[in-house]
Write an enzyme that holds these catalytic residues in place. Structure first.
Site, PDB file in Angstrom:
ATOM      1  N   HIS A   1       0.833  -1.200   0.000  1.00  0.00           N
ATOM      2  CA  HIS A   1       0.000   0.000   0.000  1.00  0.00           C
ATOM      3  C   HIS A   1       0.870   1.254   0.000  1.00  0.00           C
ATOM      4  O   HIS A   1       2.084   1.189   0.225  1.00  0.00           O
ATOM      5  CB  HIS A   1      -0.918   0.029   1.233  1.00  0.00           C
ATOM      6  CG  HIS A   1      -2.127  -0.838   1.092  1.00  0.00           C
ATOM      7  ND1 HIS A   1      -2.132  -2.167   1.455  1.00  0.00           N
ATOM      8  CD2 HIS A   1      -3.375  -0.569   0.616  1.00  0.00           C
ATOM      9  CE1 HIS A   1      -3.332  -2.678   1.218  1.00  0.00           C
ATOM     10  NE2 HIS A   1      -4.103  -1.736   0.720  1.00  0.00           N
TER      11      HIS A   1
ATOM     12  N   LYS B   1      -0.737   4.895   4.453  1.00  0.00           N
ATOM     13  CA  LYS B   1      -1.613   3.939   5.137  1.00  0.00           C
ATOM     14  C   LYS B   1      -1.070   3.650   6.528  1.00  0.00           C
ATOM     15  O   LYS B   1       0.081   3.230   6.688  1.00  0.00           O
ATOM     16  CB  LYS B   1      -1.742   2.644   4.331  1.00  0.00           C
ATOM     17  CG  LYS B   1      -2.762   1.671   4.928  1.00  0.00           C
ATOM     18  CD  LYS B   1      -3.025   0.518   3.997  1.00  0.00           C
ATOM     19  CE  LYS B   1      -4.024  -0.478   4.589  1.00  0.00           C
ATOM     20  NZ  LYS B   1      -5.330   0.160   4.884  1.00  0.00           N
TER      21      LYS B   1
END
EC number: 1.17.1.8
Length: 238
Positions: A133, A137
């Site tokens: 990600h 995040k």
């Protein structure tokens, strides 16, 4: 349909764009002071929650008390999930929580569950989950990666838990990587000395997650009960 957005970060803004494009009205956008925001006079048919763990339980249950169904994708608060379900059922409304609202990811979940069932007695294969990600995040591993591991555990009696990075033989390792501008990539791999089997989902933008959340909100309006994205998917795939 009138929608309240609880959380107005990047995901909330994308949800707003898609909801407006589908003819809905956004009656509330809460980002700042979301932990203490007063929802008493909330005017909405459905609330979509992509907020923060500290605010999620209070805001979700407040919506239930007002008879407003909730679609939530906030992670990190699920120790209170069962209590939220109790409040939802007490007030005869509806709740749909998902670690990932992407239609593609939920198809991927179905594939993962089926593959786990097929592989459960093939002890020569080790299994692992990897997620990648964007660097913004906060949670690690992702809720989607945890869901994938939990599906495997539910279908494989040889696996009892998951662990981040390092795992024992009866556990599933989840490897979490953070790279710039990656919306989300999830891979489940089965490896033996002879070969490897891999399934993978790669998101190209936030649009898929946001569109799935709006579709879930459209689906849950007027319903009562506790639901999953699989319930939405079953109707879409009819």
């Amino acid at each position: 349909m009138k929608i309240a957005l609880l959380g107005y970060g990047k995901m909330g803004k994308t949800i707003e764009e898609i909801a407006l494009d589908r003819g809905h009205k956004i009656t509330l956008k809460v980002d700042e002071d979301i932990e203490s925001y007063d929802l008493t006079n909330l005017d909405a048919d459905v609330a979509i929650d992509f907020s923060v763990p500290k605010a999620a339980f209070k805001n979700i249950t407040t919506c239930f008390e007002l008879g407003i169904p909730v679609v939530s994708g906030t992670t990190g608060w699920l120790d209170h999930y069962d209590k939220a379900v109790e409040v939802c059922e007490k007030h005869d409304t509806a709740f749909l929580y998902a670690s990932n609202f992407s239609i593609g990811v939920n198809l991927f979940f179905e594939l993962n569950e089926k593959l786990a069932e097929m592989m459960k007695n093939l002890e020569e294969y080790s299994v692992e989950v990897e997620e990648i990600h964007h660097v913004q995040k906060l949670d690690s591993p992702s809720g989607t990666a945890i869901s994938l591991a939990q599906q495997i555990i539910a279908n494989n009696p040889n696996k009892i838990a998951w662990q981040l990075d390092h795992a024992e033989n009866d556990e599933i390792p989840i490897y979490a990587r953070r790279e710039a501008e990656v919306p989300g990539t999830h891979t489940v791999s089965y490896k033996s000395e002879i070969d490897s089997i891999e399934i993978k989902h790669t998101a190209h933008s936030r649009q898929g997650f946001a569109k799935g959340a709006v579709i879930a909100a459209e689906w849950i309006k007027g319903k009562e009960g506790i639901y999953r994205m699989q319930d939405v998917l079953a109707e879409i795939l009819k």
